[in-house]
Design a protein around this motif. Structure first.
Motif, short mmCIF file in Angstrom:
data_model
loop_
_atom_site.label_atom_id
_atom_site.label_comp_id
_atom_site.label_asym_id
_atom_site.label_seq_id
_atom_site.Cartn_x
_atom_site.Cartn_y
_atom_site.Cartn_z
N VAL A 172 0.83 -1.20 0.00
CA VAL A 172 0.00 0.00 0.00
C VAL A 172 0.87 1.26 0.00
O VAL A 172 0.62 2.19 -0.77
CB VAL A 172 -0.96 -0.01 1.21
N LEU A 173 1.90 1.29 0.84
CA LEU A 173 2.78 2.45 0.88
C LEU A 173 3.56 2.62 -0.43
O LEU A 173 3.76 3.74 -0.92
CB LEU A 173 3.74 2.35 2.06
N GLY A 174 4.00 1.53 -1.02
CA GLY A 174 4.69 1.60 -2.31
C GLY A 174 3.80 2.12 -3.41
O GLY A 174 4.20 2.96 -4.22
N THR A 175 2.55 1.64 -3.46
CA THR A 175 1.59 2.11 -4.45
C THR A 175 1.28 3.59 -4.27
O THR A 175 1.23 4.35 -5.24
CB THR A 175 0.29 1.28 -4.36
N ALA A 176 1.08 4.01 -3.03
CA ALA A 176 0.81 5.43 -2.76
C ALA A 176 1.98 6.30 -3.17
O ALA A 176 1.80 7.37 -3.75
CB ALA A 176 0.48 5.63 -1.28
N THR A 177 3.20 5.84 -2.93
CA THR A 177 4.39 6.62 -3.31
C THR A 177 4.48 6.75 -4.83
O THR A 177 4.74 7.84 -5.35
CB THR A 177 5.65 5.94 -2.76
N LEU A 187 2.03 6.61 -7.04
CA LEU A 187 0.96 7.50 -7.51
C LEU A 187 1.26 8.96 -7.19
O LEU A 187 0.98 9.84 -8.01
CB LEU A 187 -0.38 7.07 -6.90
N LEU A 188 1.81 9.24 -6.02
CA LEU A 188 2.16 10.61 -5.68
C LEU A 188 3.27 11.15 -6.57
O LEU A 188 3.23 12.32 -6.99
CB LEU A 188 2.56 10.71 -4.20
N ILE A 189 4.25 10.34 -6.89
CA ILE A 189 5.33 10.78 -7.77
C ILE A 189 4.80 11.06 -9.17
O ILE A 189 5.16 12.06 -9.80
CB ILE A 189 6.46 9.73 -7.78
N ARG A 190 3.93 10.20 -9.68
CA ARG A 190 3.35 10.44 -11.00
C ARG A 190 2.53 11.73 -11.02
O ARG A 190 2.60 12.50 -11.99
CB ARG A 190 2.47 9.26 -11.41
N ASN A 191 1.75 11.98 -9.98
CA ASN A 191 0.94 13.19 -9.90
C ASN A 191 1.85 14.43 -9.84
O ASN A 191 1.58 15.43 -10.50
CB ASN A 191 0.03 13.13 -8.67
N MET A 192 2.92 14.36 -9.07
CA MET A 192 3.84 15.49 -8.96
C MET A 192 4.51 15.77 -10.30
O MET A 192 4.65 16.94 -10.70
CB MET A 192 4.90 15.19 -7.89
#
Length: 97
Positions: free
Chosen positions: A32-37, A39-44
Motif C-alpha cells: 500500500v505504501l509503495g503504491t501510494a508513493t 501514484l504521488l510521484i506520477r501526480n507530482m
C-alpha cells in the motif's frame, strides 16, 4: 534438577504462533505504501510538466537585464506588478521533447 542445556532450551517467549498475521499484514502495508508513493510521484511529475518554463516576473527580469534596465523587487509593494497575462495552460504550451 535442571541442567544448563535444559535452562537454555526453555521457550520463555510464549506461544510464537499467535502472531501469524504479522507477516502478511506487513507485506500488505508495504504494498500500500509503495503504491501510494508511485501514484504521488506520477501526480507530482504531471503537475511539474504543466508549469511554464519561466514565470512573468522572471521573464521581465531577464528581458530588462538584456536591455540594460534595472528591475525592482517583484515582492516589493511599491513597484508595479507585471501583468503580462496568465501562465499558459498545458494545451497552450509547445515543448520539444
Amino acid at each position: 534438577m535442571l541442567t544448563a542445556a535444559q535452562v537454555l532450551a526453555q521457550n520463555n517467549f510464549g506461544d510464537t504462533r499467535t502472531g501469524g498475521l504479522a507477516g502478511p499484514m506487513g507485506l500488505f502495508l508495504l504494498l500500500v505504501l509503495g503504491t501510494a508513493t508511485v501514484l504521488l510521484i506520477r501526480n507530482m511529475n504531471t503537475r511539474l510538466r504543466r508549469l511554464p518554463d519561466q514565470f512573468p516576473a522572471q521573464r521581465s527580469a531577464t528581458e530588462a537585464d538584456a536591455a540594460g534596465q534595472t528591475v525592482g523587487d517583484p515582492t516589493d509593494e511599491t513597484v508595479a506588478a507585471d501583468s503580462s497575462g496568465p501562465a499558459p495552460n498545458a494545451h497552450q504550451q509547445h515543448r520539444e521533447g
